[in-house]
Structure formats: structure tokens, C-alpha cells
Design an enzyme around this catalytic site. Structure first.
Site, PDB file in Angstrom:
ATOM      1  CG  HIS A 277       5.975 -31.177 -28.996  1.00 42.88           C
ATOM      2  ND1 HIS A 277       6.201 -32.192 -28.098  1.00 42.88           N
ATOM      3  CD2 HIS A 277       6.754 -30.137 -28.623  1.00 42.88           C
ATOM      4  CE1 HIS A 277       7.103 -31.788 -27.218  1.00 42.88           C
ATOM      5  NE2 HIS A 277       7.447 -30.556 -27.503  1.00 42.88           N
ATOM      6  CB  THR A 432      -0.643 -35.786 -29.639  1.00 40.69           C
ATOM      7  OG1 THR A 432       0.710 -35.744 -30.112  1.00 40.69           O
ATOM      8  CG2 THR A 432      -1.563 -36.222 -30.764  1.00 40.69           C
ATOM      9  CG  HIS A 433       3.408 -34.447 -27.475  1.00 43.81           C
ATOM     10  ND1 HIS A 433       4.587 -34.679 -28.140  1.00 43.81           N
ATOM     11  CD2 HIS A 433       2.764 -35.627 -27.444  1.00 43.81           C
ATOM     12  CE1 HIS A 433       4.663 -35.943 -28.498  1.00 43.81           C
ATOM     13  NE2 HIS A 433       3.548 -36.549 -28.106  1.00 43.81           N
ATOM     14  CG  MET A 434      -1.589 -29.825 -25.860  1.00 46.00           C
ATOM     15  SD  MET A 434      -3.292 -30.399 -25.813  1.00 46.00           S
ATOM     16  CE  MET A 434      -3.086 -32.125 -26.182  1.00 46.00           C
TER      17      MET A 434
END
Ligand SMILES: Cc1cc2nc3c(=O)[nH]c(=O)nc-3n(C[C@H](O)[C@H](O)[C@H](O)COP(=O)(O)OP(=O)(O)OC[C@H]3O[C@@H](n4cnc5c(N)ncnc54)[C@H](O)[C@@H]3O)c2cc1C
Ligand code: SF4
Length: 495
Positions: A277, A432-434
Site C-alpha cells: 500500500h 509501510t504495509h507489505m
């Protein structure tokens, strides 16, 4: 809480446990706590240090240096080049995150099941729902109270309301939060129920051991079975840990595939299918003081455009970071720096369609990830909506931060005809979101782990983190990671 600190180990060391868990973030903490509560021996190995609330630094620079991987600036190769941000500390990224808590949306779950019907039995939504109930009760998840929200959050509510976009106070995993605005530097009062304040102490109370400052370098496997891990301390001493029952990787969607690759485990699409994201931020100058470093760090969100793959959040930073993000030159820059207290900052997270690759470099992970044309258009639309909300909320000027657009915009009409630049380098973004680098699936050719979270080729080796997610989720992932990790732990317990 720590059994052993790798900084104290200068000679080779051998340890053993029923289960070895690599990584102490949400995935590792949940696995450790679930197994320990069932009386199973667990040893959690964490590369980062243990830091108490009183030691959490107030300024971003010190926080990045002591709590984040690579000073918070691990870089992805691609277009645009973006940092990917991860915690490296006991408690993982939960120590430095915004505490935003979201259940996995049912529409995303339906997409997963449509792509692989086996996931319907492996991850039944009603079981996930029951886990979300438990997690929300355990971590004190509740909507941000207006009294601690602060102007940065309340102005976002105002802007969204005027534009008719669905919005709400963010539900966060906090207890007794006083709105000190320091979540991204680690809560100095321990009011965030990050893993170091919740599931890890619970695991330790039930007999789990935590080893910090030891980097796991490979998974040891013999004749198709995982038997332990090898690691290294900061002084270079080798640590070997035998696991009689299982090894669980919970090192994150970047580090878990790297460990598999370094261990010679190339089964399935390991490292491929990286999704994320990417986020962009917009600053706005208000006549009244905003003081965005006060109030809940991230206390309000706009969810009305989730179907367009966009989610908006207020973003609180400390003053040094606000100053570093201030644009302009000369007198206007000086004036803005003098007026930092008047700036608001909000972000947009894009559920990007792009997919990238994680590989193992000699020293660190190499992540290659480029946004698709559609993702750039979605980002530009999101930035425009952020600007519109800020102007509607009363901003005198907004700073879109897209190269080629005006540096400062004061009227909504000036935004209407701005085209989305096709050059990716016009956008400043961070991740920061994976997700997705050791995907779960029933078919070994298309997936790294099976529907029981176990590696398709190596018995007793599990992956518990968001590497196993078939796609990105469009919402903040911590609560979904916790729920899936609890399911993974049940499989480990049953073996
Ligand atoms: C600034 C920021 C804000 C965020 N805000 C939110 C939010 O508000 N809500 C939300 O839902 N999500 C948020 N996220 C994302 C969320 O925190 C992560 O998705 C989540 O923590 C991932 O959990 P994990 O257990 O997979 O990995 P992590 O939490 O990253 O934990 C992995 C741990 O494994 C350790 N590790 C890695 N490799 C090794 C190795 N080889 N040996 C030993 N240890 C190793 C790492 O040091 C790390 O501590 C945010 C992320 C960032 C960066
Ligand atoms: S907003 Fe402040 S008090 Fe609340 S949890 Fe975050 S750092 Fe702690």
C-alpha cells in the site's frame, strides 16, 4: 522479559526448544503466545533490541536509529524509488506503528477464496471473525476518543464531512492513550498495546523465551525437515538453535522470503508477488494552530473511497519531521518553518495493483517494485481528494507534493484540471504495509506454503506473517496478520 541478549554472547552458543519463532512482531508474538499457552516450548529470536517505554526517544531521528531497520529508509528499486519502512526491535513494527486496527474486509476475503477455493476451508471467515473479537478484547481496540484526537484529526473529520465522504474515528490498539502523538517513535508511556506490551509478555508468563539482538541467517533443514535455525550476534558469535517440533518464520513479508532463499529453499514463487500500500502525504497550512505533534498520532480515517482503492488517514509526526517535509525556498520557507504549528498532515494509502520481487542481496533484501500507470492515476486522485478535504476544512493553502503540480494551492478550482503525471518520479511515496512474498495456496507451483501455513517442500517449516497473504488488503494489516498467525499456530500445535 528477555532471556538472552545477543550483545552478551561472544562465543558460539547452542540452544534448543520445541518451536523456534523468527521475529517478534505481530505474527511472531501471536504464534509464541498461542503455543506457550498450550504448554509448548517456544523460543522467539529477534534481530532488534529490547526497548522499554521510558527509553523510547522523542525525536524521529533517534527513533529511526534505534527502533527501525536501516534508519527507516530501506529503499526499493523501481519507479518511483520508495523507502519501505519496518521496525527492528522486540515487538517488531507494532512498536512504531500508528495502532490502527482493521478486520480483514470480507470483500478482500471473497477475492482470496475466488482465486483459490481451498482457502474457503483453510481461512473460514467466521473463524477469522471470532479471532478478531478476541484480539480486539485482548488489545483494548476501540475508536479514538474526541478528547484526545487533537486538531489534526478533527480537521480531517470536518473536511470529509463537508465533502460527503464516509469517515470515522480510527479504532486503535491502545489503553489509557493520552494523545501524546508519539506512536511512530514508540509510546513513551506504554499506552499502545504493541506486542512488547501485550502478547509477548503473555507468552513469557506462559514459559516462552525471547532472545534479542540475534539475527537469524538461515533455516537448518535435513532430509526435507526443518530442524532449527542459525544466527549471529552483533559481535559475530554463531548461535545455533535446534527445534524439535517446528520452525516458524515471522520475520515480515520482506525478511521471511529472504531467509528461505538464503536457506536454499526456492520452492514456488518465493519472493515474487510482493504487494503493498504505497502512501503519499499532503500538508496544509491553517490560520489556527494545528500542532500536529499533539493528539492521537493517527486518530481519524476516511473510508468512503475504499472501492476506488483509496484510504485516507491523519498523520501525526514530531516537529523535526514536519520541518523536513516543508517545501519551498527563501522567505516563504522561512515563514512556513516559523509557522510549523499551523500545518496539518494527512496521508493516502493506495491499494496498488503493482507486484514486485524480493531477493536476497549480500547484506540485505533487494526489493524491486514499480507502480503501474493505473496506480499513479489512483495516487493522483487520492492526493487531489486530500487537498480538497483540507481546503474544505479551512486550509489557507495546501502543498500537494506532486512534481508538475503547483507547489501551493489555495482554491479547489485550481485542482480540477490537473492531470495525473505519467512520470512515476513526480510522486513522493513510502511503503509501510507489505504482503504476498510466500503466498499461501493449495498448488505448490503457485504457492510457497500450503493451506496449513507449512512450506510445500519442507516439513515442520511454517510462515506466519503477511508474506502468506494472497493479495494486499487495502486496509491496515496488523489485526489480519494477528488473526492469520493465530491460525498458523493452531496448525503448529496440532503437528
Ligand atoms: C510507520 C508504520 C506505521 C504503521 N502503522 C500501522 C497501523 O497503524 N496499523 C496497522 O495495521 N499496520 C501498521 N503498519 C504495518 C504493521 O505494523 C506491519 O504490517 C506489521 O507489524 C507486520 O507484522 P510482522 O509480524 O509481519 O512483521 P514486523 O512487525 O515487521 O516484525 C518482524 C520482526 O522480525 C525481525 N526480523 C526480521 N528478520 C529477522 C532475522 N533474520 N532474524 C531475527 N529477527 C528478524 C524484525 O527485526 C522485526 O522485529 C505500520 C507500519 C509502519 C512502518
Ligand atoms: S498517541 Fe501518544 S499516548 Fe497514545 S498511544 Fe500513541 S504515543 Fe502513546
Amino acid at each position: 522479559m528477555i532471556s538472552l541478549d545477543g550483545r552478551d554472547v561472544r562465543v558460539p552458543l547452542e540452544l534448543s526448544s520445541d518451536v523456534v519463532v523468527v521475529g517478534s512482531g505481530p505474527a511472531g508474538a501471536m504464534v509464541a503466545r498461542t503455543l506457550a499457552r498450550r504448554g509448548i516450548g517456544v523460543l522467539v529470536v529477534e534481530e532488534g533490541p529490547f526497548v522499554t517505554p521510558a527509553e523510547m526517544p522523542a525525536d524521529s531521528f533517534s527513533a529511526m536509529a534505534s527502533l527501525y531497520r536501516d534508519m527507516g529508509a530501506s529503499l526499493m528499486l523501481g519507479a518511483p524509488p520508495m523507502p519501505f519502512v519496518q521496525g527492528r526491535v522486540v515487538g517488531g513494527t507494532s512498536v512504531v506503528n500508528g495502532a490502527i486496527s482493521w478486520r480483514l474486509p470480507e470483500d478482500v476475503h471473497r477475492e482470496w477464496v475466488a482465486a483459490d477455493p481451498a482457502l474457503s476451508d483453510a481461512l473460514p471467515y467466521r473463524e477469522l471473525d471470532a479471532l478478531f473479537d478476541e484480539i480486539e478484547a485482548d488489545l483494548g481496540i476501540h475508536p479514538t476518543e474526541a478528547e484526545i484526537a487533537g486538531p489534526n484529526n478533527l480537521l480531517l473529520a470536518k473536511g470529509a464531512e463537508i465533502l460527503g465522504l464516509e469517515h470515522r474515528p480510527i479504532s486503535r490498539n491502545v489503553r489509557g492513550c493520552r494523545g501524546l502523538g508519539r506512536c511512530l517513535q514508540g509510546c513513551p508511556e506504554g499506552n499502545k498495546t504493541s506486542m512488547d506490551r501485550s502478547y509477548l509478555p503473555d507468552a513469557v508468563r506462559h514459559g516462552a523465551r525471547i532472545v534479542c539482538n540475534v539475527e537469524v541467517t538461515r533455516v537448518v533443514h535435513e532430509q526435507g525437515r526443518a530442524v532449527g535455525v542459525e544466527g549471529v550476534t552483533p559481535s559475530g558469535a554463531r548461535v545455533r538453535i535446534r527445534a524439535s517440533r517446528a520452525v516458524v518464520l515471522a520475520a515480515s513479508a520482506v525478511q521471511s522470503p529472504v531467509l528461505l532463499i538464503r536457506s536454499g529453499l526456492q520452492q514456488g514463487p518465493v519472493g515474487r508477488g510482493f504487494s503493498a500500500h504505497p502512501g503519499a502525504a499532503v500538508a496544509g497550512r491553517f490560520r489556527e494552530p494545528v500542532r500536529l505533534w499533539e493528539g492521537a498520532t493517527q486518530g481519524h480515517e476516511v473510508i468512503g473511497l475504499r472501492k476506488e482503492r483509496l484510504k485516507f488517514e491523519a498523520l501525526g509526526y514530531d516537529m523535526t519531521l514536519v520541518a523536513a517535509r516543508t517545501k519551498g525556498v527563501g522567505a516563504s520557507l522561512v515563514r512556513d518553518l516559523e509557522d510549523l504549528a499551523h500545518f496539518a498532515n494527512w496521508g493516502v494509502a493506495v491499494r496498488a495493483r503493482a507486484e514486485g520481487v524480493v531477493r536476497a542481496g549480500p547484506k540485505r533484501a533487494i526489493v524491486t517494485y514499480s507502480l503501474e500507470r493505473e496506480d499513479l492515476r489512483t495516487t493522483a486522485r487520492g492526493v487531489k481528494v486530500l487537498c480538497e478535504m483540507m481546503l474544505a476544512a479551512g486550509a489557507e493553502a495546501v502543498f500537494p507534493g506532486i512534481y508538475g503540480w503547483p507547489e501551493r494551492v489555495t482554491e479547489r478550482t485550481a485542482l480540477a484540471d490537473l492531470p495525473a503525471p505519467s512520470d512515476p518520479n513526480a510522486y513522493t511515496m513510502a511503503v509501510t504495509h507489505m504482503f504476498g512474498t510466500c503466498r499461501m495456496g493449495s498448488r505448490p507451483a503457485d504457492a510457497v506454503v500450503g493451506t496449513d501455513f507449512q512450506h510445500h517442500a519442507i516439513e515442520g517449516l511454517y510462515v506466519a506473517d503477511s508474506s502468506v497473504f494472497p493479495t494486499n488488503t487495502g486496509v491496515n494489516p496488523q489485526t489480519s496478520i494477528l488473526a492469520l498467525a493465530a491460525m498458523c499456530a493452531r496448525h503448529v500445535a496440532a503437528r
